[in-house]
Design a protein around this motif. Structure first.
Motif, PDB file in Angstrom:
ATOM      1  N   GLU A   1       0.837  -1.217   0.000  1.00  0.00           N
ATOM      2  CA  GLU A   1       0.000   0.000   0.000  1.00  0.00           C
ATOM      3  C   GLU A   1       0.858   1.249   0.000  1.00  0.00           C
ATOM      4  OE1 GLU A   1      -3.855  -1.950   2.247  1.00  0.00           O
ATOM      5  OE2 GLU A   1      -2.556  -0.596   3.368  1.00  0.00           O
TER       6      GLU A   1
ATOM      7  N   GLU B   1       2.244   1.710  -3.474  1.00  0.00           N
ATOM      8  CA  GLU B   1       1.197   2.162  -4.405  1.00  0.00           C
ATOM      9  C   GLU B   1       0.856   3.622  -4.190  1.00  0.00           C
ATOM     10  OE1 GLU B   1      -0.768  -2.278  -4.500  1.00  0.00           O
ATOM     11  OE2 GLU B   1      -1.798  -0.675  -3.439  1.00  0.00           O
TER      12      GLU B   1
ATOM     13  N   ALA C   1       3.653   5.555  -5.743  1.00  0.00           N
ATOM     14  CA  ALA C   1       3.751   5.451  -7.205  1.00  0.00           C
ATOM     15  C   ALA C   1       2.622   6.184  -7.909  1.00  0.00           C
ATOM     16  CB  ALA C   1       3.768   3.983  -7.622  1.00  0.00           C
ATOM     17  N   VAL C   2       1.450   6.245  -7.267  1.00  0.00           N
ATOM     18  CA  VAL C   2       0.318   6.972  -7.873  1.00  0.00           C
ATOM     19  C   VAL C   2       0.679   8.443  -8.040  1.00  0.00           C
ATOM     20  CG1 VAL C   2      -1.994   7.818  -7.325  1.00  0.00           C
ATOM     21  CG2 VAL C   2      -1.514   5.398  -7.176  1.00  0.00           C
TER      22      VAL C   2
ATOM     23  N   ALA D   1       5.869   5.112 -11.245  1.00  0.00           N
ATOM     24  CA  ALA D   1       4.753   4.483 -11.955  1.00  0.00           C
ATOM     25  C   ALA D   1       5.262   3.841 -13.243  1.00  0.00           C
ATOM     26  CB  ALA D   1       3.673   5.513 -12.248  1.00  0.00           C
TER      27      ALA D   1
ATOM     28  N   GLN E   1     -37.564   3.056 -10.321  1.00  0.00           N
ATOM     29  CA  GLN E   1     -36.836   4.265 -10.670  1.00  0.00           C
ATOM     30  C   GLN E   1     -36.898   5.295  -9.545  1.00  0.00           C
ATOM     31  OE1 GLN E   1     -35.142   4.957 -13.604  1.00  0.00           O
ATOM     32  NE2 GLN E   1     -35.348   2.760 -13.937  1.00  0.00           N
TER      33      GLN E   1
ATOM     34  N   SER F   1     -28.574   5.609 -15.191  1.00  0.00           N
ATOM     35  CA  SER F   1     -27.548   4.617 -14.895  1.00  0.00           C
ATOM     36  C   SER F   1     -26.799   5.025 -13.628  1.00  0.00           C
ATOM     37  CB  SER F   1     -26.596   4.484 -16.065  1.00  0.00           C
ATOM     38  OG  SER F   1     -26.008   5.730 -16.349  1.00  0.00           O
ATOM     39  N   ARG F   2     -26.766   6.319 -13.372  1.00  0.00           N
ATOM     40  CA  ARG F   2     -26.273   6.803 -12.082  1.00  0.00           C
ATOM     41  C   ARG F   2     -27.046   8.068 -11.740  1.00  0.00           C
ATOM     42  NH1 ARG F   2     -20.311   9.026 -13.792  1.00  0.00           N
ATOM     43  NH2 ARG F   2     -21.014  10.192 -15.597  1.00  0.00           N
TER      44      ARG F   2
ATOM     45  N   GLU G   1     -27.990  11.751 -11.029  1.00  0.00           N
ATOM     46  CA  GLU G   1     -27.508  13.077 -11.408  1.00  0.00           C
ATOM     47  C   GLU G   1     -28.115  14.104 -10.463  1.00  0.00           C
ATOM     48  OE1 GLU G   1     -27.117  12.332 -16.201  1.00  0.00           O
ATOM     49  OE2 GLU G   1     -28.395  13.936 -15.451  1.00  0.00           O
TER      50      GLU G   1
ATOM     51  N   LYS H   1     -19.139   5.561  -2.942  1.00  0.00           N
ATOM     52  CA  LYS H   1     -18.164   6.138  -3.861  1.00  0.00           C
ATOM     53  C   LYS H   1     -18.624   6.148  -5.311  1.00  0.00           C
ATOM     54  CE  LYS H   1     -13.890   5.413  -1.415  1.00  0.00           C
ATOM     55  NZ  LYS H   1     -12.618   4.734  -1.399  1.00  0.00           N
ATOM     56  N   GLY H   2     -18.464   7.310  -5.930  1.00  0.00           N
ATOM     57  CA  GLY H   2     -18.624   7.416  -7.365  1.00  0.00           C
ATOM     58  C   GLY H   2     -19.983   7.068  -7.906  1.00  0.00           C
TER      59      GLY H   2
ATOM     60  N   ILE I   1     -24.147  18.073 -11.631  1.00  0.00           N
ATOM     61  CA  ILE I   1     -24.038  18.787 -12.906  1.00  0.00           C
ATOM     62  C   ILE I   1     -24.569  20.195 -12.724  1.00  0.00           C
ATOM     63  CG2 ILE I   1     -24.841  18.858 -15.303  1.00  0.00           C
ATOM     64  CD1 ILE I   1     -24.999  15.781 -15.158  1.00  0.00           C
TER      65      ILE I   1
ATOM     66  N   ARG J   1     -17.494  14.962 -10.419  1.00  0.00           N
ATOM     67  CA  ARG J   1     -17.559  13.557 -10.003  1.00  0.00           C
ATOM     68  C   ARG J   1     -16.837  13.432  -8.669  1.00  0.00           C
ATOM     69  NH1 ARG J   1     -15.559   8.228 -11.064  1.00  0.00           N
ATOM     70  NH2 ARG J   1     -13.584   8.959 -11.874  1.00  0.00           N
TER      71      ARG J   1
ATOM     72  N   LEU K   1     -15.029  11.867  -5.461  1.00  0.00           N
ATOM     73  CA  LEU K   1     -14.217  10.693  -5.184  1.00  0.00           C
ATOM     74  C   LEU K   1     -14.126  10.549  -3.667  1.00  0.00           C
ATOM     75  CD1 LEU K   1     -11.413  11.596  -7.749  1.00  0.00           C
ATOM     76  CD2 LEU K   1     -13.346  10.097  -8.139  1.00  0.00           C
TER      77      LEU K   1
END
Lengths: 790, 183
Positions: A25, A28, A31-32, A38, A103, A163-164, A166, A181-182, A187, A194, A196
């Motif tokens: 971890e 990572e 490296a991110v 990376a 829905q 689908s997600r 808004e 998350k996500g 909008i 978006r 995170l």
């Protein structure tokens, strides 16, 4: 494992699968952020990647499988129900409604007043996709994906589930706190946000959205590209980079320590039925400007400029003619939003000016002049110009403009009082008690600034509070009673009443001021620090609260101030507001607290470095820079900064005089003192005026002793107005000044006695160390056979 | 649906029709790897097509179409996994490795079958999100950003998952080689 530097051995061990999970971890995480590592990891793992790519050599789906898939997905036949008998059609509709429930969005938790499509919603309710939510200030709605909270005035948001999810904020300022998350996107116009694992603020405006990240990260996609915003950063539409006005943005923001979620004040104790009705209509008809016009009028009547402005902006977006708003209200709103520096809204004010011009209420020239006027910064010239531009302005607003731009000009205050009195006399017989209360409160405020009318001011403020007991007026009355030497018990009573009804930052600010004014013992001091701590904990995400807490600087615990200031700086997101002048000073004070134990020579170097980092060297920040240097007793640096200032001569001269005297440039200091006293006029700020007058006498003593003594005598006989008032009297300020004047007159024993009295009277004096030094030097000079100079 | 299936082949990276995606098998392969059941993969594929067909008119074009479609596939796979877990169907996760190898090689696996089975076996031991990330990123050549969009996670997480998965594969390969070479 610490991966501060790129370590190729560790990367190799990672790629060979030889490290523990924790070590992996760490690698990572590094490296991110590190392009070199990376690339190296990609290189080391390229063999494995090739195996995966080969294993995935794409092949057609087996014909049998494809056949089964296409059979399962037959095109839907539309409008079949038209050909069905009525009973079957009803059954179809029922089935559709049942299927459609999938829905819907479930509101897991609702706190406060919230409407969806015209219906009051509660925890557990289902709302259809495409619903518009209208939330009262402080209301919170929790869905599966996020927690939505209206943080400043009402907020209107459209929710679209596909689908997600808004989320489309339409008006107001909301915080969006991710729960999953996500799983949603916010909008606004052409911009998409978006989250995170994030909490962020979002304010939609016609000119574009503004977002500020309180926790985590947000990916912003706009027409100009995309970028990731980190905690403490802000973004506005049309800028591909972060907001750079904030000087701290260039030096990296510290993280918010111990973030425990959001906590905001709910200013209204209970929902007003009138506002509830407006919110209901706004949620039912999101594209109708009428509820927004009603909302703007509602807040206009309550003098809540920011909320009024946001409603106006949205209403204006939907109907640029604002047909539902009479011209007199448009005019009132325009002036309300244009005048007030703190909760005004120049953008909304200009929109309204345009409406007024289109109705013939303003000439085109006046409109053009107004648009240029909005950008001006000098309050006094702004006010004069506005009055000139708009001769038909009602007395009340002329009074307000003059009051807001009073500066140190007593003439302005007197003019404000006369205009506000005219407005009070001109109120129609059917004016509501709230309208009357508001004019009286403003008159009381103006009278307070005229030092000779303070008793009338308190009397009027009491009347206003009787007519309309607004919580923050109660707080204000308590503070004013204390400041004008009234009963301390009564002051506490009003302040407590108001604070309990409105436990907001503004109330806490007044409470701290009162505590500071009344405190006499270390226990009092501790109480004030406790309020500062409460403030910081109660409003962990509000810049102003953290900066205020930091300003209650406890020299014994500088690290506490550092914590508060760091939090404040981390939170300075969004567009520069009325408190942006706090940023460099907050930054500088935090850094000063860090470097406090260092030696003086070192401090000068650190001071320069801090000033550089904090952006204090930027144009327009010279006054803060000078104050900062004076605060750390680096007067030569302060003088350089003062000379570069382009500010009002009065502030410049007083500032310069003090620093020049400190470095021993006597003639120049004397000149600066005299420049100040000439410019100060007949009704100056008492403390500065007395300080400069006494300083001038001390400077004169070295070159014109007789003149110095004459000045000292005159000051003792006739102290500057206001210096003995209740507020300054409680701190014994005049005792200190009189001691210095007695010393000039050669009355050493009296001077020493007064100085002792001064120090005993106000043991918590922030300048206690300096004043004690003065006393000790006098005691030394007063010894028998002392050859010290006076 | 037939109209979609009859569309032309994918001609550029950002505009890939559902037809081309289904015919070249990328979605099917992805679903099969995620669900580890041929029947579930078929059902899921049908559901993906249903959703694509239904939502196509609403697609705003704010990301490449192939990313949009793959995101749907990822969501469907997730949903399908949840349903499977709920109903405790005998999935491949509950079957032995040998059976998995057999299924992986079943039908349309012809070339380098052993290596492919090995890769799929190793990947099958990964958490589903990591498995999806490495497959999308490395096998199907989506970018880090596209993969993050599809899986709804930060880009950094995608990178971590991919590196970790590949490291695991590399280690497993090395272990296997040493086993073969050991006396």
């Amino acid at each position: 494992m610490n991966v501060k530097n790129c370590d190729s051995d560790n990367l190799r061990k990672y790629a060979d699968g030889l490290l523990s999970t924790k070590e992996c971890e760490a690698i990572e995480a590094h490296a991110v952020q590190c392009g070199t590592c990376a690339s190296e990891l990609d290189r080391l793992l390229s063999g494995a990647a090739k195996m995966v790519a080969e294993a995935a050599a794409l092949q057609a789906v087996p014909a049998a499988s494809l056949q089964r898939v296409t059979e399962q997905v037959k095109p839907r036949r539309r409008w079949v129900w038209l050909t069905l008998p009525p009973a079957a059609a009803v059954a179809c509709v029922a089935m559709w409604a049942w299927l459609g429930a999938g829905q819907n969005l479930r509101l897991l938790q609702v706190e406060g007043l919230a409407f969806a499509n015209g219906e009051l919603v509660q925890s557990g309710d289902l709302i259809p996709t495409g619903a518009t939510l209208a939330l009262d200030e402080g209301a919170t709605v929790e869905l599966e994906q996020l927690r939505l909270r209206a943080i400043e005035g009402p907020t209107i948001v459209a929710l679209q589930s596909g689908s997600r999810l808004e989320v489309r904020p339409l008006s107001g300022v909301a915080t969006l706190e991710t729960r999953k998350k996500g799983s949603y996107v916010a909008i606004s116009g052409r911009d998409a946000f978006r989250p995170l694992g994030t909490t962020f603020m979002l304010e939609p405006r016609p000119s574009g959205a503004t977002a500020g990240i309180l926790h985590g990260q947000v990916e912003v996609h706009s027409g100009e590209g995309s970028l990731v915003l980190n905690e403490g950063q802000a973004w506005s539409t049309g800028r591909t980079q972060l907001v750079q006005e904030d000087p701290t943005a260039t030096v990296g923001l510290p993280p918010i320590p111990q973030f425990e979620g959001l906590s905001v004040s709910i200013r209204r104790e209970s929902a007003d039925p009138e506002l509830a009705e407006i919110l209901k209509r706004a949620s039912r008809r999101p594209k109708d400007p009428e509820p927004l016009v009603a909302m703007a009028r509602y807040f206009l009547e309550r003098q809540e400029g920011a909320a009024c402005g946001r409603a106006i902006v949205r209403a204006f977006e939907l109907d640029s003619s604002l047909a539902g708003m009479p011209s007199d209200r448009v005019e009132q709103a325009m002036l309300r939003l244009a005048i007030y520096p703190e909760d005004g809204d120049p953008e909304a004010a200009m929109a309204l000016a345009g409406v007024l011009a289109s109705r013939g209420g303003l000439t085109k020239d006046a409109l053009q002049a107004l648009s240029q006027w909005v950008d001006r910064r000098d309050e006094a010239s702004r006010a004069d110009q506005l009055i000139g531009l708009y001769p038909a302005m009602p007395s009340f607003y002329i009074g307000e403009v003059l009051l807001e731009s009073r500066g140190a000009d007593p003439e302005r205050v007197l003019r404000a009082i006369s205009h506000l009195k005219l407005a009070l006399a001109g109120l129609p017989a059917d004016a509501t008690s709230r309208q009357r209360a508001f004019v009286i409160e403003r008159l009381a405020e103006a009278q307070y600034y005229s030092l000779t009318q303070r008793s009338e001011s308190i009397r009027n403020l009491r009347s206003a509070v009787d007519l309309w007991p607004r919580p923050h007026w109660l707080v204000h009355l308590g503070a004013r009673i204390s400041e004008t030497g009234g009963s301390v018990d009564e002051a506490w009573k009003y302040l407590t009443l108001g604070f309990l009804a409105d436990p907001s930052i503004a109330s806490a600010e007044r409470l701290l001021a009162l505590m500071s004014n009344e405190e006499r013992t270390p226990a009092d001091l501790q109480q004030r620090y406790a309020v500062a701590e409460w403030l910081s904990k109660s409003f962990p995400t509000v810049f102003r609260a953290q900066a205020l807490a930091g300003n209650q600087f406890d020299p014994r615990h500088p690290q506490l101030a550092v914590v508060y200031f760091d939090r404040a700086l981390a939170l300075k997101v969004g567009e520069p507001g009325p408190y942006d002048y706090w940023i460099p000073s907050a930054w500088a004070r935090a850094e000063f607290a860090r470097s406090a134990p260092s030696e003086d020579a070192e401090r000068a170097r650190v001071a320069c470095e801090i000033a550089q980092r904090a952006g204090l060297l930027a144009e327009g920040k010279e006054l803060q820079l000078a104050n900062y240097y004076q605060g750390i007793r680096q007067h030569r640096l302060a003088i350089d900064a003062i000379r570069k200032m382009d500010i009002e001569p009065l502030a410049k001269a007083s500032c310069l005089a003090v620093s020049l005297a400190e470095v021993g440039s006597m003639p120049e200091a004397l000149e600066a003192c005299e420049a100040y006293l000439v410019a100060a006029g007949s009704h100056p700020e008492p403390l500065t005026y007395t300080e400069i007058s006494v300083l001038r006498a001390e400077l004169l003593l070295r070159i014109q002793p007789d003149e110095a003594r004459n000045v000292a005598k005159a000051l003792i006989v006739s102290p500057p107005p206001g210096i003995k008032d209740a507020w300054r009297g409680k701190q014994g300020r005049w005792l200190g000044f009189e001691a210095r004047l007695r010393w000039i007159l050669g009355d050493r024993r009296r001077a020493i006695a007064l100085q002792r009295k001064y120090l005993a009277h106000w043991p918590l004096n922030p300048d206690a160390a300096q004043e004690t030094l003065r006393l000790n030097s006098w005691l030394h000079l007063d010894r028998p056979h002392s050859d010290g100079l006076q | 649906m037939q109209a979609i299936l009859n569309e032309g082949e994918c001609t550029e990276r950002t505009r890939c029709s559902p037809n081309s995606l289904v015919r070249n098998g990328s979605i099917h392969h992805f679903l099969r790897l995620q669900l580890r059941s041929e029947q579930d993969a078929e059902d899921a594929l049908a559901e993906v097509f249903r959703r694509v067909h239904k939502g196509r008119e609403k697609f705003r074009g704010d990301c490449p179409e192939r990313v949009w479609i793959m995101r749907i596939a990822a969501n469907v796979a997730l949903r399908q996994r949840q349903i499977s877990a709920k109903h405790r169907h005998a999935s491949l996760e509950e079957l032995g490795e040998g059976e998995w190898k057999g299924l992986a090689m079943d039908g349309h696996v012809e070339r380098d079958a052993v290596n492919k089975a090995f890769v799929e076996t190793v990947l099958s031991g990964l958490p589903p999100e990591q498995r999806a990330a490495v497959w999308l990123r490395v096998a199907l050549e989506y970018t880090d950003e596209e993969t993050a969009e599809i899986l709804g996670v930060p880009t950094g997480t995608v990178k971590s998952w991919v590196w970790r998965s590949l490291a695991r594969l590399k280690r497993a390969y090395a272990d296997q080689a040493s086993e073969v070479l050991s006396p």
